[in-house]
Scaffold this motif. Structure first.
Motif, short mmCIF file in Angstrom:
data_model
loop_
_atom_site.label_atom_id
_atom_site.label_comp_id
_atom_site.label_asym_id
_atom_site.label_seq_id
_atom_site.Cartn_x
_atom_site.Cartn_y
_atom_site.Cartn_z
N LEU A 83 -7.89 4.62 -11.62
CA LEU A 83 -6.88 4.45 -11.54
C LEU A 83 -6.45 4.03 -13.38
O LEU A 83 -7.32 4.34 -13.90
CB LEU A 83 -6.55 3.14 -10.91
CG LEU A 83 -7.03 3.02 -9.89
CD1 LEU A 83 -6.38 1.28 -8.92
CD2 LEU A 83 -6.07 3.59 -8.14
N ALA A 102 -8.38 0.90 0.83
CA ALA A 102 -8.17 1.72 1.53
C ALA A 102 -8.72 2.50 2.20
O ALA A 102 -9.12 2.31 2.87
CB ALA A 102 -8.46 2.29 0.15
N ALA A 144 -2.01 7.23 -1.77
CA ALA A 144 -2.64 7.71 -3.27
C ALA A 144 -3.27 8.95 -3.57
O ALA A 144 -3.82 9.43 -2.37
CB ALA A 144 -3.48 6.40 -3.17
N VAL A 193 0.55 1.59 -6.90
CA VAL A 193 0.83 1.01 -5.83
C VAL A 193 1.80 1.54 -6.07
O VAL A 193 3.08 2.27 -5.12
CB VAL A 193 0.12 -0.24 -5.12
CG1 VAL A 193 1.22 0.39 -3.61
CG2 VAL A 193 -1.43 0.32 -4.52
N ARG A 211 1.12 -1.26 0.13
CA ARG A 211 -0.40 -0.09 -0.17
C ARG A 211 1.01 1.44 0.06
O ARG A 211 2.14 1.45 0.82
CB ARG A 211 -1.15 0.27 0.78
CG ARG A 211 -0.12 0.37 2.95
CD ARG A 211 -1.78 -0.24 3.01
NE ARG A 211 -2.82 0.76 3.43
CZ ARG A 211 -3.73 0.57 3.63
NH1 ARG A 211 -4.30 -0.52 4.15
NH2 ARG A 211 -4.82 1.17 3.59
N ASP A 220 -4.86 7.03 0.93
CA ASP A 220 -3.86 5.95 0.78
C ASP A 220 -4.58 4.19 0.33
O ASP A 220 -5.94 4.59 0.59
CB ASP A 220 -3.29 5.16 1.50
CG ASP A 220 -3.07 4.29 2.64
OD1 ASP A 220 -4.01 3.36 2.65
OD2 ASP A 220 -3.24 4.75 3.91
N LEU A 221 -3.50 4.07 -0.37
CA LEU A 221 -4.52 2.55 -1.48
C LEU A 221 -3.55 1.44 -1.68
O LEU A 221 -1.98 1.52 -1.29
CB LEU A 221 -4.71 2.83 -2.81
CG LEU A 221 -4.89 2.09 -4.03
CD1 LEU A 221 -6.07 1.49 -3.39
CD2 LEU A 221 -4.60 2.34 -5.24
N VAL A 279 -4.29 -2.13 -9.06
CA VAL A 279 -4.04 -1.32 -7.74
C VAL A 279 -2.89 -2.01 -7.37
O VAL A 279 -2.50 -0.90 -7.56
CB VAL A 279 -4.82 -2.32 -6.97
CG1 VAL A 279 -4.28 -1.57 -6.26
CG2 VAL A 279 -6.10 -1.90 -6.57
N ILE A 318 -12.54 8.41 -5.31
CA ILE A 318 -13.39 7.02 -4.79
C ILE A 318 -15.24 7.10 -4.09
O ILE A 318 -15.18 7.96 -3.93
CB ILE A 318 -13.06 6.10 -3.26
CG1 ILE A 318 -13.54 4.78 -3.56
CG2 ILE A 318 -13.18 6.94 -2.43
CD1 ILE A 318 -12.94 3.63 -2.27
N LEU A 341 -9.35 9.05 -2.02
CA LEU A 341 -8.27 8.31 -1.55
C LEU A 341 -7.31 9.10 -0.82
O LEU A 341 -6.17 10.00 -1.10
CB LEU A 341 -7.79 7.73 -1.92
CG LEU A 341 -8.55 6.30 -2.74
CD1 LEU A 341 -7.67 6.29 -4.43
CD2 LEU A 341 -8.97 5.85 -2.51
N VAL A 372 -9.68 6.18 2.98
CA VAL A 372 -10.99 7.52 2.59
C VAL A 372 -10.99 8.39 3.30
O VAL A 372 -11.15 7.98 4.48
CB VAL A 372 -11.43 6.90 2.04
CG1 VAL A 372 -11.41 5.98 0.83
CG2 VAL A 372 -13.04 6.33 2.74
N LEU A 429 -13.45 2.78 -7.86
CA LEU A 429 -11.59 3.40 -7.95
C LEU A 429 -11.74 4.15 -9.57
O LEU A 429 -11.35 2.81 -9.86
CB LEU A 429 -10.45 2.94 -7.46
CG LEU A 429 -10.66 2.24 -6.20
CD1 LEU A 429 -9.57 1.20 -5.44
CD2 LEU A 429 -11.15 3.05 -5.01
#
Lengths: 110, 205
Positions: free
Chosen positions: B155, B132, B105, B195, B102, B126-127, B191, B109, B124, B134, B153
């Protein structure tokens, strides 16, 4: 894996289900799951689905518990029915097999 | 991110986003980390130490301590095309280990409560492939730990859809933690790539 999927019985059920596809925005399609197996399911939606989709999640509700499975393809059929093909690979923490086991134990249904 | 090799013992410590390889003699070597393909992280150094290190070790163990325990990952260090690059490869089936990755990020979301329907959105903090953190724009009345959600998400590699459970959060709390319960292999790849890319960007600053 293929043989395993083919040999999986199809169980008639009547469970609230949700298809989650794409996003953002996240497309949510509510309906009723009418048949389940290890490899996929059939779901009755309230409206016709115009085209097939790939990727997403199917979640069903039974006895207050949500069970979910990654979806590879969603194939529309007539009458608001879609055929949902699951991803072949099992995922960590998969809660679909316990659902199938419980349906086998008591003959399916909510 | 920590990397060790059993023979000789090596350590790569990426705490704070800076990847540093430490040799048994105390040498500390700054490295950059980026991903190329699924399951491949490329560690590059400004010097030409990559070939040398690849000759010294035949295998490494990687683990990502995240405060909840350690995840161990088996990989192999091999020289890249350039002498300063080491490629760390691991089997793509190591889902358990990848779920511990992780990094901070940015991005949005969107969440939907599954039964009954409800919606919320946020940004977000962190992811990771396992979950995650949020911050919600608005906290719905039904928001509390244990609620299962559909999440989406956005991305770089494409949208990611998963089923998640609220693991931290109570009515009125804007900050919340989500655990990803169900995710396709493709979504998890996206994901993990995001990351690792975020980690690489921070290490490159």
């Amino acid at each position: 894996m293929t043989a395993d999927r083919r040999s999986s019985p199809r169980l008639p059920v009547d469970l609230p289900g949700v298809l989650l596809i794409g996003g953002p925005p996240l497309a949510r399609m509510d309906g009723t799951v009418v048949e389940v197996s290890r490899g996929g399911c059939r779901m009755l939606l309230g409206a016709e689905v115009p085209e097939e989709a790939s990727g997403g999640i199917l979640a069903v509700l039974r006895s207050g518990q949500v069970s979910a499975r990654p979806v590879r393809r969603v194939l529309p059929a007539e009458g608001g029915v879609v055929r949902v093909i699951f991803e072949a690979a099992a995922v960590e923490g998969d809660d679909w097999d316990p659902l199938l086991s419980s349906l086998n134990d008591d003959g399916g249904g909510p | 991110v920590k990397v060790t090799g059993a023979d000789p013992e090596l350590l790569i410590d990426a705490c704070g986003g800076h990847v540093v390889l430490g040799a048994p003699d105390g040498t500390r070597i700054p490295l950059r980390c980026r991903t190329t393909d699924d399951g491949i992280a490329v560690l590059s150094s400004p010097g030409s130490l990559g070939e040398h290190l690849a000759g010294m070790i035949g295998g490494v163990r990687l683990w990502w301590p995240d405060g909840r325990g350690r995840a161990e990952l088996t990989g192999t260090l091999s020289p890249g095309r350039r002498g300063s690059t080491l490629a760390v490869t691991w089997p793509p089936t190591h889902t358990q280990e990848r779920r511990h990755l992780r990094a901070p990020a940015t991005g949005r979301i969107e969440v939907r409560r599954l039964f009954p329907d409800g919606t919320a959105s946020g940004r977000l903090l962190d992811l990771g492939a396992g979950g995650a953190a949020v911050v919600l724009d608005h906290v719905p009345a039904w928001w509390e730990a244990g609620v299962r959600l559909g999440v989406s998400l956005h991305l770089d590699g494409g949208p990611v859809v998963a089923v998640a459970t609220v693991v931290r959060g109570s009515p009125g709390d804007f900050a919340a933690g989500l655990r990803f319960d169900t995710m396709s292999a493709t979504a998890e790849d996206r994901v993990v790539a995001a990351v690792l890319a975020a980690d690489s960007r921070r290490a490159g600053r």
